[in-house]
Structures are given as C-alpha cells and as structure tokens.
Design an enzyme around this catalytic site. Sequence first.
Site, PDB file in Angstrom:
ATOM      1  N   GLY A 213      -3.492  32.258  11.793  1.00 39.63           N
ATOM      2  CA  GLY A 213      -4.122  33.175  10.766  1.00 39.63           C
ATOM      3  C   GLY A 213      -4.647  32.355   9.817  1.00 39.63           C
ATOM      4  N   ARG A 214      -4.897  32.724   8.621  1.00 43.13           N
ATOM      5  CA  ARG A 214      -5.410  31.898   7.530  1.00 43.13           C
ATOM      6  C   ARG A 214      -4.543  30.609   7.365  1.00 43.13           C
ATOM      7  NH1 ARG A 214      -6.077  37.147   4.993  1.00 43.13           N
ATOM      8  NH2 ARG A 214      -4.000  37.111   4.717  1.00 43.13           N
ATOM      9  N   ILE A 215      -3.277  30.530   7.155  1.00 39.98           N
ATOM     10  CA  ILE A 215      -2.446  29.374   6.941  1.00 39.98           C
ATOM     11  C   ILE A 215      -2.571  28.180   8.460  1.00 39.98           C
ATOM     12  CG2 ILE A 215      -0.471  28.321   6.134  1.00 39.98           C
ATOM     13  CD1 ILE A 215       0.156  31.023   4.717  1.00 39.98           C
TER      14      ILE A 215
ATOM     15  N   THR B 201       7.059  26.105   7.786  1.00 41.48           N
ATOM     16  CA  THR B 201       6.566  26.403   6.496  1.00 41.48           C
ATOM     17  C   THR B 201       6.565  28.004   6.348  1.00 41.48           C
ATOM     18  OG1 THR B 201       4.141  26.135   6.973  1.00 41.48           O
ATOM     19  CG2 THR B 201       5.310  24.452   5.656  1.00 41.48           C
TER      20      THR B 201
ATOM     21  N   ARG C  38       8.837  31.255   7.893  1.00 44.05           N
ATOM     22  CA  ARG C  38      10.231  32.024   7.575  1.00 44.05           C
ATOM     23  C   ARG C  38      11.263  31.145   8.278  1.00 44.05           C
ATOM     24  NH1 ARG C  38       7.734  33.357   3.424  1.00 44.05           N
ATOM     25  NH2 ARG C  38       7.605  35.390   2.856  1.00 44.05           N
TER      26      ARG C  38
ATOM     27  N   GLU D 249      18.975  30.675   3.628  1.00 41.04           N
ATOM     28  CA  GLU D 249      18.143  30.207   2.488  1.00 41.04           C
ATOM     29  C   GLU D 249      18.611  30.608   1.282  1.00 41.04           C
ATOM     30  OE1 GLU D 249      13.806  29.967   3.477  1.00 41.04           O
ATOM     31  OE2 GLU D 249      13.855  30.306   1.426  1.00 41.04           O
TER      32      GLU D 249
ATOM     33  N   HIS E 176      11.480  25.892  -0.017  1.00 42.94           N
ATOM     34  CA  HIS E 176      10.434  27.129  -0.078  1.00 42.94           C
ATOM     35  C   HIS E 176       9.555  27.049  -1.218  1.00 42.94           C
ATOM     36  CE1 HIS E 176      10.048  31.314   1.477  1.00 42.94           C
ATOM     37  NE2 HIS E 176       9.025  30.741   1.268  1.00 42.94           N
TER      38      HIS E 176
HETATM   39  C1  DGY Z   1       4.965  33.632   0.801  1.00 46.56           C
HETATM   40  O1  DGY Z   1       3.921  33.936   0.035  1.00 46.56           O
HETATM   41  O2  DGY Z   1       5.256  34.413   1.756  1.00 46.56           O
HETATM   42  C2  DGY Z   1       5.677  32.510   0.751  1.00 46.56           C
HETATM   43  O3  DGY Z   1       6.848  32.177   1.440  1.00 46.56           O
HETATM   44  C3  DGY Z   1       5.831  32.224  -0.776  1.00 46.56           C
HETATM   45  O4  DGY Z   1       4.873  32.184  -1.772  1.00 46.56           O
END
Ligand code: DGY
Length: 322
Positions: A156-158, A236, A238, A267, A286
């Site tokens: 996706g975007r990230i 990065t 979950r 967490e 996080h």
């Molecule tokens: C999200 O946006 O889901 C990140 O984990 C925290 O900004």
Amino acid sequence: MKRVFVTRKLPGKALKRLQDDGLQVDVWPDFLAPPRKKLLERARGASALITMLEDNVDAELMDAAGPQLKIIAQYAVGLDNIDLSAAKERGIVVTHTPGVLTDATADLAFALLAAAARRVVEGHDYVRRGEWQTWHPELLLGPELHGATVGVIGFGRIGQAFARRARGFDMKVLYSSRRPKPEAETGLSAEHTNLDELLERSDFVSLHTPLTPETLRLMNAERLARMKEGAILINTARGKVVDTGALLTALESGHLFAAGLDVTDPEPLPHDHPLATHPRVVLTPHIGSAGRSTRERMAAMVTGDVLAVLKGGLPLHPAPAS
Ligand code: DGY
C-alpha cells in the site's frame, strides 16, 4: 454544548479549532492512556471521541458514550483497536489518518533497516562502553544495503514509499500483496511474488500490512524459517503481525542476522524482555509517524473530520469499512 473527548493531548493548535467552533473539548491530561473505567466515564455524553491506537474502542465504550455519539476519529491510520462493525451497527462514523503519515513511517522503517544492517546501535553502545581500542578489518561487519534484495510485504502507500527509499539505495524490490499492482511498479522496478518466494529471495523483509485476522502472526516460525540465512526483518506495521517467540528463536539460532522493530508484541515492550536485551534487535517505541509536522497534520485531520460530522456533513477520511 456538544462535547469531544480526546484520549491524549495532541500536538499543535488543532484542538483549539474545535473550541473556536463552540465545542467543549475534554482532553485526558496524562501521558498514559486513560484506564478503562475512566475512559468509559469520560466518554459518557460525548458527541465525538478522538482515540489513539492503545484505546480499546468496542461496543461497551460506544454504549457508555451514549446515543449522541456521532464520530470516532482515530488519531492513526491503523484501526485494529476499533470494533468497526459495532460502530456501523450504531450509525457511528469512524475516521482515521491515511496518507499523511506515509513518508514519516517509511523513513523510520528505512532508518531501522540501515541501523540493523550496519550495526549502528551496537557500534554506539560499543563506543559508549569504552571498548573502542583500535580500527580492525573485522569490527562490526554487517550486510551491505546497496545491491541487496528487499521484500516488502503489503504494497500500500507505506510499503511503496519504503520501496522508493530502497530503490534510492540501489536495492532490488520484491513485493507481495493481495493483488499485483502494476501501476505502482512503474519507476520502482518492483517485482510481484508470492509470499514464500519473497521470503526465500529477500535479504531484508519489511512489513507494511494492517493487522487483520489474516495477518495475525503472519511471520510465524515456518515463515521466519523460509527467510534467507542472515536476513533481517523490519516491522513498522503492528507487533502482532510477528510471532515474538518464533522471532526470538530465529535470532538466537543465528538464522536471522537482526531485526528492526518499531512495533512489538507485547507493546509497550518491558525493558528486560528478551527482545529488548538482544544485541541484534534495534528498537523504537512505536514512533513511525512521529515527525513533528506529520503529527500536527494528523491532528488537523481528526479535528476536521469531527467538525464536518458534527455539523451534519461527511468526513474526508472515513475508515474503509465504515
Ligand atoms: C498508525 O497510524 O497506525 C501508526 O501506527 C501510529 O501513527
């Protein structure tokens, strides 16, 4: 007067915008999340809730708030802490903050990868402990970043923003996602593969999927074993996308060279947890989206959507299933 309950202080001036519009803004003042009892109490009578990823936003909370609750605006892109069907059943709009945090999160994922591969934290600790006595050809060797193959799980975007950074370091990009995304491959020379092939071919694997029943513990013992000997895992997304016990075993056996984790399960991670004390694990708490302007823009997004919905309009950033 309509009341908005915000479960943590937000950066910037966005909350003032709500007050200027005549809303009563009730902000939980502590750094830590409101305990459950307080969350239920403070939500009572609110027309809007601005929530964080640590808040359990379930049917009980929605009912405790009452029938005047119109919107839950999540200050994050991830929505796994929110019962979306319960909100839908009650006619409550759910919004989130997509897009705005893409680059900040991809930056941090890449920073973790660079730090884990080139042993930045180990080197830092080594100097601080006073162990630096000489230059040595074999001191703190690690895998090369340039020329490596990186596997991006979730495109996706990230995931795509992370891939752009990897291309800037002359890496070959593989990705797995529910469907191939030829439109996103352009310019990235990215190659779509199935998950097993990606794990087998990648020197580094970076996770960019939301947490869903399908991705829960996606990186289990079997999939970690499929990763290349000496590979590095970056998370990065979950914490629960990775089986923590299996990751520790893969690190301790030396099968994986290192891991870079912004998210963990559990967490927050206790400081004496085996992941926290492992020398090849680079950790951050996080903070993927913790760029100053990103966080201010996230605040503007949630308050904008609260205002729109409380005035009877449509939000700009509805949750995909709401
Ligand atoms: C999200 O946006 O889901 C990140 O984990 C925290 O900004």
